[in-house]
Write a protein that holds these residues in place. Structure first.
Motif, mmCIF file in Angstrom:
data_model
loop_
_atom_site.group_PDB
_atom_site.id
_atom_site.type_symbol
_atom_site.label_atom_id
_atom_site.label_comp_id
_atom_site.label_asym_id
_atom_site.label_seq_id
_atom_site.Cartn_x
_atom_site.Cartn_y
_atom_site.Cartn_z
ATOM 1 N N TRP A 19 0.886 -0.790 0.351
ATOM 2 C CA TRP A 19 -0.330 -0.095 0.091
ATOM 3 C C TRP A 19 0.676 1.526 -0.092
ATOM 4 O O TRP A 19 0.231 2.093 -0.545
ATOM 5 C CB TRP A 19 -0.946 0.013 0.919
ATOM 6 N N ARG A 20 2.005 0.984 0.366
ATOM 7 C CA ARG A 20 3.035 2.048 1.041
ATOM 8 C C ARG A 20 3.521 2.467 -0.449
ATOM 9 O O ARG A 20 3.640 4.243 -0.758
ATOM 10 C CB ARG A 20 4.055 2.364 1.888
ATOM 11 N N THR A 21 4.035 1.704 -1.075
ATOM 12 C CA THR A 21 4.123 1.753 -2.568
ATOM 13 C C THR A 21 3.066 2.384 -3.628
ATOM 14 O O THR A 21 3.564 3.275 -4.479
ATOM 15 C CB THR A 21 4.976 0.387 -3.454
ATOM 16 N N ILE A 22 2.183 2.074 -3.539
ATOM 17 C CA ILE A 22 1.150 2.121 -4.098
ATOM 18 C C ILE A 22 0.346 3.691 -4.265
ATOM 19 O O ILE A 22 0.462 4.614 -4.822
ATOM 20 C CB ILE A 22 -0.120 1.531 -4.375
ATOM 21 N N ASN A 23 0.338 3.920 -2.486
ATOM 22 C CA ASN A 23 0.240 5.763 -2.142
ATOM 23 C C ASN A 23 1.611 6.857 -2.981
ATOM 24 O O ASN A 23 1.127 8.061 -3.341
ATOM 25 C CB ASN A 23 0.149 5.326 -0.973
ATOM 26 N N PHE A 24 2.513 6.339 -2.628
ATOM 27 C CA PHE A 24 3.879 6.785 -3.544
ATOM 28 C C PHE A 24 3.464 7.407 -4.407
ATOM 29 O O PHE A 24 3.579 8.902 -5.362
ATOM 30 C CB PHE A 24 4.994 6.355 -2.720
ATOM 31 N N LEU A 25 3.205 6.315 -5.399
ATOM 32 C CA LEU A 25 3.273 6.310 -7.035
ATOM 33 C C LEU A 25 1.971 7.772 -7.332
ATOM 34 O O LEU A 25 1.872 8.483 -7.983
ATOM 35 C CB LEU A 25 2.378 5.238 -7.739
ATOM 36 N N LEU A 26 1.005 7.472 -6.765
ATOM 37 C CA LEU A 26 -0.538 8.337 -6.693
ATOM 38 C C LEU A 26 -0.669 9.908 -6.051
ATOM 39 O O LEU A 26 -0.656 10.870 -6.418
ATOM 40 C CB LEU A 26 -1.651 7.332 -5.672
ATOM 41 N N SER A 27 0.553 10.045 -5.295
ATOM 42 C CA SER A 27 0.953 11.148 -4.081
ATOM 43 C C SER A 27 1.548 11.595 -5.214
ATOM 44 O O SER A 27 1.744 13.111 -5.193
ATOM 45 C CB SER A 27 1.782 11.175 -3.283
ATOM 46 N N TYR A 28 2.827 11.371 -6.200
ATOM 47 C CA TYR A 28 3.904 12.354 -6.837
ATOM 48 C C TYR A 28 4.312 12.226 -8.273
ATOM 49 O O TYR A 28 4.846 11.861 -8.944
ATOM 50 C CB TYR A 28 5.192 11.420 -5.976
ATOM 51 N N SER A 29 2.932 11.471 -8.516
ATOM 52 C CA SER A 29 3.461 11.221 -10.154
ATOM 53 C C SER A 29 1.509 11.834 -10.645
ATOM 54 O O SER A 29 0.891 11.532 -10.142
ATOM 55 C CB SER A 29 3.635 10.013 -10.529
ATOM 56 N N LEU A 30 1.698 12.530 -11.129
ATOM 57 C CA LEU A 30 0.759 14.100 -11.995
ATOM 58 C C LEU A 30 -0.173 12.787 -13.925
ATOM 59 O O LEU A 30 -0.885 13.020 -12.761
ATOM 60 C CB LEU A 30 1.039 14.671 -12.721
ATOM 61 N N ILE A 31 1.399 12.038 -14.004
ATOM 62 C CA ILE A 31 0.390 11.261 -14.974
ATOM 63 C C ILE A 31 -0.295 10.201 -14.551
ATOM 64 O O ILE A 31 -1.638 9.946 -15.235
ATOM 65 C CB ILE A 31 1.974 10.974 -15.396
ATOM 66 N N ILE A 32 0.228 9.370 -13.673
ATOM 67 C CA ILE A 32 -0.742 8.620 -12.935
ATOM 68 C C ILE A 32 -1.749 9.047 -12.572
ATOM 69 O O ILE A 32 -2.711 8.077 -12.967
ATOM 70 C CB ILE A 32 0.605 7.351 -11.874
#
Length: 359
Positions: free
Chosen positions: A246-259
């Protein structure tokens, strides 16, 4: 297998596929990573939707568990197809570097089927720019619609972080106890109490990049411990595997506007999973509980690259300004001494400095 090799960009419009070849190479999605017009997935194939991709991953893992794998090897025609017509992977998978967890094999996939990123702990805690940037490339350029973060049981990185967390927690408890005893003791001098301070956590360990990686995963173990309200090292580490996904998923959502934008539009899905090394089965966890909240986050660049992005923007701005001027009086040193330098000379000097800072 006969096909037309185009020397230009690999597009469906530039690809000639005969009826016989198309019929022979079309695959049943339940039997592999199809459909594929050339026997392997290339840019002549349409991207699979997120729901189709997850079905293909689940079917592939079932075959792996049952020992009925179909991926096999690649013949000369398939290798040439991948080389000539590019890749159209079904999904992007962030997995662990553990040699016991080969991502392609456990999903019964072939070259070209999956876009795989791996490191110890399937995490974005360090060198996160390479991980996030690579995921952005996969969804923006390769058009994958499913991003899967895959943890696994018995993860050494998570176990190491859990032990480090418990060690530090024990050390803190001892330190607090020693301080409390020192305060309650009326016959102990201040000097003696200060000299009795225990060693700080980790002070006896040699610093290393590995320790830095484990240290960044300590919050995962701490959260797992809180959620379980305590437990053995093994229990905490086992739960921390999911927490880390969950932490990795949340990081991707937090710091990638594209994603974020692609997830918000429904074009891309971001899900978690855990591979059980004993059974071979993958447990699909679905979406992050925090997804809806994180879709409103405003992060555009991962923290470690924020400074680099600003430097690059500043450098581009300065270059543009000096291109518009034949000669400018510029400050080249911290003591404020200025000198007249023509643009080509300035560009070489400033460019070298900026490139050094960005390296």
């Amino acid at each position: 297998m006969a096909y037309y090799q185009n020397t230009g960009l690999p597009t469906a419009a530039s690809m000639v596929v005969t009826t016989a070849m198309s019929d022979a190479s079309q695959e049943d999605p339940s039997e592999g990573f199809g459909p594929s017009r050339l026997g392997v997935r290339t840019t002549v194939d349409e991207p699979l939707s997120a729901s189709q991709a997850i079905e293909v991953l689940q079917a592939g893992n079932r075959r792996f568990v049952q020992g009925d794998v179909k991926a096999g090897g690649l013949g000369p025609d398939m290798r040439r197809a991948l080389a000539s017509h590019g890749q159209r992977p079904v999904a992007t998978v962030i997995g662990c570097a553990d040699s016991r967890c080969p991502v392609e094999q456990l999903f019964d996939a072939r070259p070209g089927d999956l876009f795989v990123l791996r490191n110890a702990g399937n995490t974005c805690t360090h060198a996160e720019g390479s991980m996030v940037g690579s995921v952005e490339y996969s969804v923006a350029i390769l058009e994958t619609k499913m991003i899967l973060v895959l943890g696994h049981t018995g993860c050494g990185a998570i176990m190491g972080a859990t032990k480090l967390f418990l060690e530090r927690s024990t050390q803190k408890y001892i330190e607090m106890t020693c301080r409390k005893d020192a305060q309650e003791s009326t016959d102990q001098s201040t000097e003696a109490s200060e000299s009795a301070q225990p060693l700080q956590p980790g002070c006896c360990k040699k610093k290393s990049t590995l320790l830095g990686l484990l240290d960044a995963l300590v919050p995962v173990a701490e959260q797992a411990c809180v959620e379980l309200e305590g437990g053995s090292t093994e229990e905490i580490a086992a739960h921390a595997v999911k927490v880390n996904v969950w932490r990795t998923i949340n990081f991707l959502l937090s710091y990638s506007l594209i994603i974020r934008e692609k997830v918000a539009s429904g074009e891309v899905e971001l899900q978690g999973a855990v591979y059980n090394m004993s059974s071979g089965a993958v447990e699909f966890l679905g979406k992050s509980p925090k997804q809806e909240k994180l879709l409103n986050h405003d992060g555009h660049v991962v923290p470690s690259m924020g400074g680099l992005a600003r430097q690059a923007a500043q450098a581009a701005s300065v270059f543009h300004f000096f291109e518009c001027c034949a000669v400018q009086r510029v400050v080249l040193s911290q003591d404020g001494i200025g000198q007249d330098i023509k643009w080509p000379q300035m560009r070489r000097r400033l460019g070298a400095e900026v490139l050094y800072q960005l390296s």
